[in-house]
Write a protein that holds these residues in place. Structure first.
Motif, PDB file in Angstrom:
ATOM      1  N   GLN A   1       1.179   2.132 -17.648  1.00 51.22           N
ATOM      2  CA  GLN A   1       0.532   3.252 -16.968  1.00 51.22           C
ATOM      3  C   GLN A   1       1.050   4.615 -17.430  1.00 51.22           C
ATOM      4  OE1 GLN A   1      -2.132   2.765 -14.789  1.00 51.22           O
ATOM      5  NE2 GLN A   1      -1.853   0.714 -15.653  1.00 51.22           N
ATOM      6  N   GLY A   2       2.026   4.591 -18.325  1.00 50.73           N
ATOM      7  CA  GLY A   2       2.535   5.859 -18.866  1.00 50.73           C
ATOM      8  C   GLY A   2       3.475   6.613 -17.945  1.00 50.73           C
ATOM      9  N   HIS A   3       4.128   5.899 -17.030  1.00 53.52           N
ATOM     10  CA  HIS A   3       5.024   6.552 -16.064  1.00 53.52           C
ATOM     11  C   HIS A   3       6.452   6.612 -16.624  1.00 53.52           C
ATOM     12  CE1 HIS A   3       1.742   6.540 -13.324  1.00 53.52           C
ATOM     13  NE2 HIS A   3       1.778   5.255 -13.059  1.00 53.52           N
ATOM     14  N   ILE A   4       6.775   7.715 -17.267  1.00 50.21           N
ATOM     15  CA  ILE A   4       8.044   7.838 -17.980  1.00 50.21           C
ATOM     16  C   ILE A   4       9.234   7.746 -17.038  1.00 50.21           C
ATOM     17  CG2 ILE A   4       9.440   9.343 -19.447  1.00 50.21           C
ATOM     18  CD1 ILE A   4       6.752  10.528 -20.450  1.00 50.21           C
ATOM     19  N   GLU A   5       9.222   8.506 -15.934  1.00 48.15           N
ATOM     20  CA  GLU A   5      10.360   8.498 -15.013  1.00 48.15           C
ATOM     21  C   GLU A   5      10.545   7.130 -14.382  1.00 48.15           C
ATOM     22  OE1 GLU A   5      12.712  10.767 -14.578  1.00 48.15           O
ATOM     23  OE2 GLU A   5      11.680  11.774 -16.238  1.00 48.15           O
ATOM     24  N   ALA A   6       9.440   6.465 -14.081  1.00 49.60           N
ATOM     25  CA  ALA A   6       9.523   5.117 -13.508  1.00 49.60           C
ATOM     26  C   ALA A   6      10.191   4.162 -14.485  1.00 49.60           C
ATOM     27  CB  ALA A   6       8.127   4.622 -13.145  1.00 49.60           C
TER      28      ALA A   6
ATOM     29  N   ALA B   1       4.518  -0.234  -6.704  1.00 47.38           N
ATOM     30  CA  ALA B   1       5.168   1.078  -6.860  1.00 47.38           C
ATOM     31  C   ALA B   1       5.169   1.502  -8.321  1.00 47.38           C
ATOM     32  CB  ALA B   1       6.591   1.029  -6.310  1.00 47.38           C
ATOM     33  N   ALA B   2       5.412   0.550  -9.218  1.00 46.29           N
ATOM     34  CA  ALA B   2       5.429   0.846 -10.659  1.00 46.29           C
ATOM     35  C   ALA B   2       4.055   1.287 -11.129  1.00 46.29           C
ATOM     36  CB  ALA B   2       5.888  -0.388 -11.436  1.00 46.29           C
ATOM     37  N   PHE B   3       3.011   0.673 -10.584  1.00 46.65           N
ATOM     38  CA  PHE B   3       1.654   1.077 -10.946  1.00 46.65           C
ATOM     39  C   PHE B   3       1.384   2.506 -10.483  1.00 46.65           C
ATOM     40  CE2 PHE B   3      -2.927   1.407 -10.577  1.00 46.65           C
ATOM     41  CZ  PHE B   3      -3.365   0.805 -11.735  1.00 46.65           C
ATOM     42  N   GLY B   4       1.828   2.835  -9.267  1.00 43.51           N
ATOM     43  CA  GLY B   4       1.640   4.187  -8.748  1.00 43.51           C
ATOM     44  C   GLY B   4       2.533   5.211  -9.427  1.00 43.51           C
ATOM     45  N   GLY B   5       3.691   4.760  -9.925  1.00 44.67           N
ATOM     46  CA  GLY B   5       4.572   5.643 -10.677  1.00 44.67           C
ATOM     47  C   GLY B   5       5.380   6.621  -9.856  1.00 44.67           C
TER      48      GLY B   5
ATOM     49  N   ILE C   1      10.231   3.811  -6.058  1.00 51.28           N
ATOM     50  CA  ILE C   1      10.731   2.825  -7.019  1.00 51.28           C
ATOM     51  C   ILE C   1      12.238   2.693  -6.879  1.00 51.28           C
ATOM     52  CG2 ILE C   1      11.092   2.367  -9.490  1.00 51.28           C
ATOM     53  CD1 ILE C   1       8.284   3.577  -9.947  1.00 51.28           C
ATOM     54  N   SER C   2      12.913   3.832  -6.742  1.00 52.31           N
ATOM     55  CA  SER C   2      14.369   3.820  -6.545  1.00 52.31           C
ATOM     56  C   SER C   2      14.739   3.065  -5.277  1.00 52.31           C
ATOM     57  CB  SER C   2      14.913   5.248  -6.473  1.00 52.31           C
ATOM     58  OG  SER C   2      14.710   5.924  -7.701  1.00 52.31           O
ATOM     59  N   LEU C   3      13.975   3.303  -4.207  1.00 52.33           N
ATOM     60  CA  LEU C   3      14.230   2.620  -2.939  1.00 52.33           C
ATOM     61  C   LEU C   3      14.067   1.108  -3.089  1.00 52.33           C
ATOM     62  CD1 LEU C   3      14.568   2.561   0.208  1.00 52.33           C
ATOM     63  CD2 LEU C   3      12.084   2.846   0.331  1.00 52.33           C
ATOM     64  N   LEU C   4      12.985   0.676  -3.687  1.00 51.48           N
ATOM     65  CA  LEU C   4      12.684  -0.753  -3.776  1.00 51.48           C
ATOM     66  C   LEU C   4      13.568  -1.479  -4.789  1.00 51.48           C
ATOM     67  CD1 LEU C   4       8.776  -0.632  -3.541  1.00 51.48           C
ATOM     68  CD2 LEU C   4      10.428  -1.029  -1.708  1.00 51.48           C
TER      69      LEU C   4
ATOM     70  N   TYR D   1       0.832  -1.202   0.000  1.00 52.82           N
ATOM     71  CA  TYR D   1       0.000   0.000   0.000  1.00 52.82           C
ATOM     72  C   TYR D   1       0.865   1.250   0.000  1.00 52.82           C
ATOM     73  CZ  TYR D   1      -5.100   0.315   0.272  1.00 52.82           C
ATOM     74  OH  TYR D   1      -6.434   0.420  -0.037  1.00 52.82           O
ATOM     75  N   ALA D   2       1.915   1.226   0.826  1.00 59.50           N
ATOM     76  CA  ALA D   2       2.836   2.361   0.898  1.00 59.50           C
ATOM     77  C   ALA D   2       3.545   2.560  -0.443  1.00 59.50           C
ATOM     78  CB  ALA D   2       3.864   2.143   2.012  1.00 59.50           C
ATOM     79  N   ALA D   3       3.890   1.450  -1.101  1.00 62.86           N
ATOM     80  CA  ALA D   3       4.573   1.516  -2.401  1.00 62.86           C
ATOM     81  C   ALA D   3       3.662   2.137  -3.450  1.00 62.86           C
ATOM     82  CB  ALA D   3       5.006   0.114  -2.829  1.00 62.86           C
ATOM     83  N   TRP D   4       2.421   1.694  -3.472  1.00 63.96           N
ATOM     84  CA  TRP D   4       1.451   2.246  -4.433  1.00 63.96           C
ATOM     85  C   TRP D   4       1.212   3.733  -4.181  1.00 63.96           C
ATOM     86  CZ3 TRP D   4      -3.726   3.770  -3.098  1.00 63.96           C
ATOM     87  CH2 TRP D   4      -4.478   4.191  -4.191  1.00 63.96           C
ATOM     88  N   GLY D   5       1.144   4.122  -2.910  1.00 58.76           N
ATOM     89  CA  GLY D   5       0.870   5.518  -2.574  1.00 58.76           C
ATOM     90  C   GLY D   5       2.083   6.416  -2.596  1.00 58.76           C
ATOM     91  N   GLY D   6       3.288   5.841  -2.782  1.00 62.44           N
ATOM     92  CA  GLY D   6       4.502   6.652  -2.816  1.00 62.44           C
ATOM     93  C   GLY D   6       4.970   7.114  -1.449  1.00 62.44           C
ATOM     94  N   ASN D   7       4.609   6.354  -0.418  1.00 64.27           N
ATOM     95  CA  ASN D   7       4.944   6.728   0.959  1.00 64.27           C
ATOM     96  C   ASN D   7       6.341   6.210   1.300  1.00 64.27           C
ATOM     97  OD1 ASN D   7       4.945   7.362   3.692  1.00 64.27           O
ATOM     98  ND2 ASN D   7       2.866   6.639   4.046  1.00 64.27           N
ATOM     99  N   VAL D   8       7.356   6.963   0.881  1.00 64.78           N
ATOM    100  CA  VAL D   8       8.746   6.507   0.967  1.00 64.78           C
ATOM    101  C   VAL D   8       9.209   6.337   2.412  1.00 64.78           C
ATOM    102  CG1 VAL D   8      11.128   6.998   0.310  1.00 64.78           C
ATOM    103  CG2 VAL D   8       9.278   7.644  -1.211  1.00 64.78           C
TER     104      VAL D   8
END
Length: 362
Positions: free
Chosen positions: A318-323, A282-286, A291-294, A248-255
């Motif tokens: 999902q169109g997440h370019i930076e990810a 995390a990839a789905f959330g973008g 993502i870098s952490l994981l 959940y934290a990964a999806w929400g970006g809660n680093v």
């Protein structure tokens, strides 16, 4: 606030059909009420509103001519109501109302401007909307109430006020999630403590298995997790789909919370029932930072879920370019295929986002 903004925009347009328009499209293809607002002789408020339109609504095919035929005007009012970090909410709501917008109208998920005003804790907007006929009893398509949205936003005074008006402490949405789950989703220890002191069992999960502790993974800090664990919640709970608090934290970006959970021994490679691990979520959330952490767990980078999809494939879809860039830099295998025989590059092409396709041609 930025993460909350992105999340809410995602929720708001989840049910909309995304048909990207030509960027040079003229205003004649927009509904009349949008043309009205664009041409109206108002100052900073209208400028901000037009900017909001340009950044969101021009990305969708709009074929209706009248505000009364336009199915997403309720959603637009909700978007304005929740966009408090960028513009003053009430003046824009008043302009929309003057243009003929129906205060009671919802978007396709059943969300009204009043729900988002409660989420933001904007008392002036709440007061004005209710005076104009917005119903405090109206629920979203998922059965969420105004009280739940106030708890989600962490607005303790509004929560108390509405609990006094309608003291249904054990109210639930269509998924069986109580007010405490919404408070946890927003990471509000204050609201959780208030609800617990009122006698609510904050350990109770929804019918989907989402507990307050899992929900807190989205926006809560570690203090919120500690509070919930102290009062009976299980840190290692999973939803019916096998999703845990780290996912959940990964999806929400809660680093920050994810870092704490990793220190507590959570595994990045643990999967849910669909074979997705925390890096897939995390990839789905973008969210680039998480993502870098994981990606520090190298065996997760090229892991494949039940559909054979890697985190890179999900980020591309999902169109997440930076990810996509981060995952490639961290060793994502571009030659892996999913169970449909598709590589990440094939999925990127299907997404239609040229910048992503270019990453696979470097």
């Amino acid at each position: 606030m930025l993460q909350l903004y992105k999340l809410l925009v995602t929720l708001l347009f989840l049910m909309c059909f995304a048909c990207e328009q030509n960027k040079n499209e003229t205003s004649q293809h927009l509904p009349l009420f949008i043309q009205y607002i664009e041409s109206a002789p108002h100052s900073s408020t209208t400028s901000a509103l037009v900017q909001l339109l340009n950044s969101h609504y021009r990305a969708y095919q709009i074929g209706k001519e009248s505000i009364h035929d336009y199915p997403y005007v309720g959603g637009f009012m909700a978007l304005v109501a929740m966009d408090g970090s960028k513009i003053e909410v009430l003046p824009v709501l008043k302009e929309l109302y003057a243009a003929g917008a129906d205060i009671k109208m919802t978007d396709e998920t059943g969300v009204t401007a009043l729900h988002f005003a409660a989420l933001l804790g904007d008392r002036d907007a709440i007061k004005w909307l209710t005076e104009k006929g917005a119903s405090e009893e109206q629920r979203t398509g998922t059965g969420a109430s105004l009280v739940m949205y106030a708890a989600w936003g962490g607005h303790i005074e509004i929560l108390k006020e509405y609990m006094e008006k309608n003291p249904n402490l054990h109210d639930k949405d269509n998924m069986g999630q109580g007010i405490h789950v919404y408070a946890a989703f927003g990471g509000s220890v204050e609201c959780l403590k208030y609800l617990k002191d009122k006698g609510l069992d904050i350990t109770e999960s929804g019918n989907n298995g989402v507990s307050s502790l899992i929900a807190a993974g989205n926006k809560g800090d570690y203090n919120c997790i500690v509070f919930l664990e102290k009062h009976g919640c299980n840190l290692y709970d999973t939803t019916n789909e096998g999703i845990n608090v780290l996912m959940y934290a990964a999806w929400g970006g809660n680093v920050k919370l994810a870092q704490k959970l990793l220190e507590k021994g959570f595994s990045v490679t643990q999967t849910d029932k669909n074979g997705n691990n925390a890096l897939h979520h995390a990839a789905f959330g973008g969210h680039s930072a998480i993502i870098s952490l994981l990606c520090g767990t190298k065996e997760a980078v090229n892991s494949q879920n039940n559909d054979g999809r890697t985190p890179l494939m999900i980020a591309a879809s999902q169109g997440h370019i930076e990810a996509v860039k981060i995952l490639i830099r961290n060793g994502s295998n571009l030659n892996l295929v999913d169970k449909y025989g598709k590589k990440a590059s094939d999925i990127a092409k299907k997404s239609g986002i040229h910048q992503i396709c270019n990453e696979f041609q470097r």
